[in-house]
Design a protein around this motif. Structure first.
Motif, short mmCIF file in Angstrom:
data_model
loop_
_atom_site.label_atom_id
_atom_site.label_comp_id
_atom_site.label_asym_id
_atom_site.label_seq_id
_atom_site.Cartn_x
_atom_site.Cartn_y
_atom_site.Cartn_z
N MET A 70 0.82 -1.21 0.00
CA MET A 70 0.00 0.00 0.00
C MET A 70 0.86 1.26 0.00
O MET A 70 0.60 2.20 -0.76
N SER B 41 -0.37 12.88 -0.59
CA SER B 41 -0.30 11.49 -0.16
C SER B 41 -1.32 11.18 0.93
O SER B 41 -2.04 10.18 0.86
N THR C 54 -5.22 0.81 -3.96
CA THR C 54 -5.11 0.99 -2.51
C THR C 54 -6.43 0.68 -1.83
O THR C 54 -6.45 0.11 -0.72
N SER D 190 -4.67 8.82 0.52
CA SER D 190 -4.90 7.64 1.35
C SER D 190 -6.23 7.74 2.10
O SER D 190 -6.95 6.74 2.23
N VAL E 231 -0.88 5.57 6.85
CA VAL E 231 -0.37 4.91 5.65
C VAL E 231 0.01 5.97 4.60
O VAL E 231 1.04 5.88 3.93
N GLY E 232 -0.85 6.99 4.46
CA GLY E 232 -0.57 8.07 3.52
C GLY E 232 0.68 8.84 3.89
O GLY E 232 1.46 9.25 3.01
N LEU F 40 1.01 4.03 -3.10
CA LEU F 40 0.74 5.46 -2.91
C LEU F 40 1.96 6.29 -3.26
O LEU F 40 1.86 7.34 -3.92
N THR G 127 -5.54 5.00 8.02
CA THR G 127 -5.27 5.18 6.59
C THR G 127 -4.43 6.44 6.36
O THR G 127 -3.60 6.47 5.44
#
Length: 438
Positions: free
Chosen positions: A23, A411, A328, A415, A367-368, A27, A364
């Motif tokens: 993931m 980003s 994603t 996400s 993650v971004g 991204l 999330t």
């Protein structure tokens, strides 16, 4: 709770490390592709002198023949004749006036151990340096009096000066150019505007790369009959000889006005129209086409400095980012689906759907953030690859603070956007079903 959920998000990166890495990488690649192409486009289309670009104006007179002309057609040529340039230079319109011609020749240094060097530069007027705010390392521009006297003086770029004299001050030294003696009166400091708005036509190295090595008075270049380095458009027969070329309708010069205020543009336009009418009475400018003035940004647009394929590249890169987001979404659905039992237990213990939604959405975003950290070096790599593919973009500067912020914002936003559906699905878990399955 935000801090707690953020820490949970950081810890969740260690769950399913292969899925998390996929993931983050997806991204990062999508963001890097978008930001690198966007940065290149932003540099290419930026205002190179924003505090006065609206007061720097390029006049355009259409002196083409009437044959084959249809009213409303775009001008075929963006340069000017010698006659018009000299008339505008003597007009005293605006606060400064500059004529520009490209030159290229061989320099013979004073030192016997130095080889003859090929060099390209400009023949221009003394207002050039003040109009475009060029920095000087040594000395100063030649004077208006030296302009009128067509004196043999020369200004060197810093790079050219260091090639010939090293780090020493060369003011007062002499060199030979085009078989004539020139005295050095100034050396510019490093100055590479991007885009090269001062010399977009015939500029050596292109619109984004290269620099002028020498500058001499335009009147001196005419007196010494320097050849023109660049395009010349002649639509009629030209009388033989250099004077015949000067008297012709050949276009080969570029011209700039600087006005005191932005509102003076209309007065300059009125003068240009009146001048064109007077020239028509002399049998010139038969097309009677509109006389135009372009400020810096309009001039770059007129010359299509930012090509349509550059804009298309940005749209394609954002399309690629959208594709990365779709992937994603699928990966987040897979990640959150294995945590259904965890959500069921939390709901049974009193957690609301809003709290579950907030927790997973913050995860999330983490993650971004990780994707942004990885996307940053990938963005620099992308810009380097783009620059290596085009010599004209090799001097494009790196990412500034604004684009750095955009990288992280894009980003994280991407996400969060990709996580909306998986997060919503996670909130729909029925606690009773999950507890019975345990």
């Amino acid at each position: 709770m935000f801090k707690y959920y953020f820490l949970l998000g950081v810890r969740s990166l260690r769950r399913n490390p292969a899925l998390t890495a996929l993931m983050v990488l997806t991204l990062a690649v999508g963001v890097a592709a978008s930001v690198s192409t966007l940065t290149i486009l932003q540099v290419m289309s930026s205002d190179p002198i924003p505090h006065k670009s609206s007061r720097l104006l390029v006049p355009l007179l259409d002196n083409g023949p009437l044959k084959g002309y249809s009213p409303g057609n775009k001008a075929e040529d963006n340069q000017m004749t010698y006659r018009d340039a000299m008339n505008l230079l003597a007009s005293k319109q605006g606060v400064r006036r500059v004529v520009i011609s490209g030159i290229a020749d061989n320099i013979e240094p004073e030192r016997a151990d130095m080889p003859v060097m090929e060099v390209a530069g400009l023949a221009t007027s003394s207002d050039y340096f003040a109009m475009f705010e060029t920095p000087f390392l040594y000395g100063a521009p030649w004077t208006e009096a030296e302009d009128k006297a067509a004196t043999g003086v020369i200004v060197l770029s810093r790079l050219q000066s260091e090639k010939m004299y090293g780090k020493t001050n060369p003011l007062g030294k002499h060199l030979r150019l085009h078989g004539n003696d020139f005295q050095i009166v100034g050396v510019l400091d490093t100055w590479n505007p991007v885009p090269r708005y001062t010399h977009l036509i015939n500029g050596s190295g292109g619109s984004f790369n290269g620099e002028e090595g020498i500058f001499i008075p335009f009147a001196t270049a005419v007196r010494m009959e320097f050849g023109q380095s660049g395009s010349v458009t002649c639509r009629d027969n030209v009388t033989p000889g250099f004077q015949g070329f000067l008297d012709s309708e050949c276009t080969w010069l570029q011209f700039w006005f600087e006005t005191k205020t932005e509102s003076d543009r209309q007065d300059l336009q009125n003068y240009l129209n009146a001048y064109a009418n007077e020239q028509r009475k002399l049998g010139r400018l038969p097309r009677n086409a509109p006389n135009k003035l372009f400020n810096v940004m309009e001039w770059m647009d007129n010359l299509s400095i930012v090509r349509s394929d550059s804009k298309l590249s940005v749209w394609l890169s954002f399309g690629f980012l959208l594709l990365c987001l779709v992937n994603t979404v699928g990966l987040l659905l897979a990640k959150f689906s294995v945590r259904a039992s965890e959500v069921g237990v939390r709901r049974a213990l009193g957690a609301t759907r809003a709290e579950i939604f907030k927790q997973f959405l913050i995860e999330t975003a983490v993650v971004g953030l990780a994707g942004g950290l990885l996307g940053l070096p990938l963005s620099f790599l992308g810009m380097r690859i783009i620059a290596d593919q085009s010599a004209g973009l090799s001097v494009v500067p790196g990412m500034d603070w604004m684009m750095l912020g955009i990288t992280f914002l894009l980003s994280v936003s991407a996400s969060v956007l990709a996580g909306l559906l998986p997060t919503w699905r996670a909130c729909q878990v029925t606690p009773a079903l999950q507890l019975k399955s345990q």
